[in-house]
Design a protein around this motif. Structure first.
Motif, PDB file in Angstrom:
ATOM      1  N   ASN A 129      -3.585  12.147  -0.089  1.00 54.07           N
ATOM      2  CA  ASN A 129      -3.349  11.007   0.287  1.00 54.07           C
ATOM      3  C   ASN A 129      -4.351  10.271  -0.063  1.00 54.07           C
ATOM      4  O   ASN A 129      -4.309   9.273   1.120  1.00 54.07           O
ATOM      5  CB  ASN A 129      -3.556  11.749   1.823  1.00 54.07           C
ATOM      6  N   THR A 130      -4.230   9.791  -0.851  1.00 47.53           N
ATOM      7  CA  THR A 130      -5.281   8.444  -1.630  1.00 47.53           C
ATOM      8  C   THR A 130      -4.412   7.319  -1.294  1.00 47.53           C
ATOM      9  O   THR A 130      -3.524   7.226  -2.404  1.00 47.53           O
ATOM     10  CB  THR A 130      -6.012   9.143  -3.215  1.00 47.53           C
ATOM     11  N   ALA A 131      -5.033   6.116  -1.197  1.00 48.42           N
ATOM     12  CA  ALA A 131      -4.595   4.915  -0.807  1.00 48.42           C
ATOM     13  C   ALA A 131      -4.524   4.664  -1.774  1.00 48.42           C
ATOM     14  O   ALA A 131      -5.773   4.303  -2.986  1.00 48.42           O
ATOM     15  CB  ALA A 131      -5.218   4.505   0.916  1.00 48.42           C
ATOM     16  N   HIS A 179       0.406   5.966  -1.256  1.00 43.89           N
ATOM     17  CA  HIS A 179      -0.781   7.037  -1.300  1.00 43.89           C
ATOM     18  C   HIS A 179       0.100   8.160  -2.224  1.00 43.89           C
ATOM     19  O   HIS A 179       1.193   8.161  -2.719  1.00 43.89           O
ATOM     20  CB  HIS A 179      -0.503   7.944  -0.048  1.00 43.89           C
ATOM     21  N   THR A 221       1.229  -1.184  -0.024  1.00 45.97           N
ATOM     22  CA  THR A 221      -0.106  -0.142  -0.112  1.00 45.97           C
ATOM     23  C   THR A 221       0.984   1.494  -0.220  1.00 45.97           C
ATOM     24  O   THR A 221       1.737   1.064   0.971  1.00 45.97           O
ATOM     25  CB  THR A 221      -0.929   0.040   1.351  1.00 45.97           C
ATOM     26  N   GLN A 253      -0.285  11.287  -3.898  1.00 49.50           N
ATOM     27  CA  GLN A 253      -0.900  13.227  -3.762  1.00 49.50           C
ATOM     28  C   GLN A 253      -1.134  13.996  -4.388  1.00 49.50           C
ATOM     29  O   GLN A 253      -0.958  13.667  -5.878  1.00 49.50           O
ATOM     30  CB  GLN A 253       0.235  14.188  -2.653  1.00 49.50           C
TER      31      GLN A 253
END
Length: 107
Positions: free
Chosen positions: A41-43, A36, A34, A38
């Motif tokens: 801050n989307t996983a 992130h 996983t 920018q």
């Protein structure tokens, strides 16, 4: 005298020999990686990534990275998994401030 049993054994031998000469399938990591992106801050998640394949993640991969696979994850600063590495994460490791453009998994 060869007959049917002899031909069957010859066929099985040929099939076994071909199986040894054929390339083996690439192994895959088990688990999830996983990271992130920018802004926002989307996983994002890679599930069961294949060993040795390069996974470009784009220019915006920044922040927390968690390697919940059973393989080492090597993060690269370039999109083609070449040149300098940004981080190397063993299975179960994480980092909070990674900046990278591609990742590759190795046994």
């Amino acid at each position: 005298m060869t007959g049917r049993p002899g031909k069957a054994l010859a066929t099985l031998g040929a099939v076994a020999a071909l199986g040894l000469m054929m390339p083996q399938q690439a192994h895959a990591a088990t688990g999830q990686f996983t990271y992130h992106t920018q802004p926002g801050n989307t996983a994002r998640t890679l599930t069961d990534p294949r060993d040795g394949d390069c996974y470009p993640v784009g220019r915006n991969a920044r922040g927390r990275v968690v390697n919940n696979t059973d393989r080492r994850a090597v993060l690269y600063v370039e999109k083609n998994c070449r040149q300098a590495t940004a981080e190397e994460l063993d299975p179960g490791q994480w980092v909070d401030n990674a900046v990278f453009m591609s990742v590759q998994f190795t046994a």
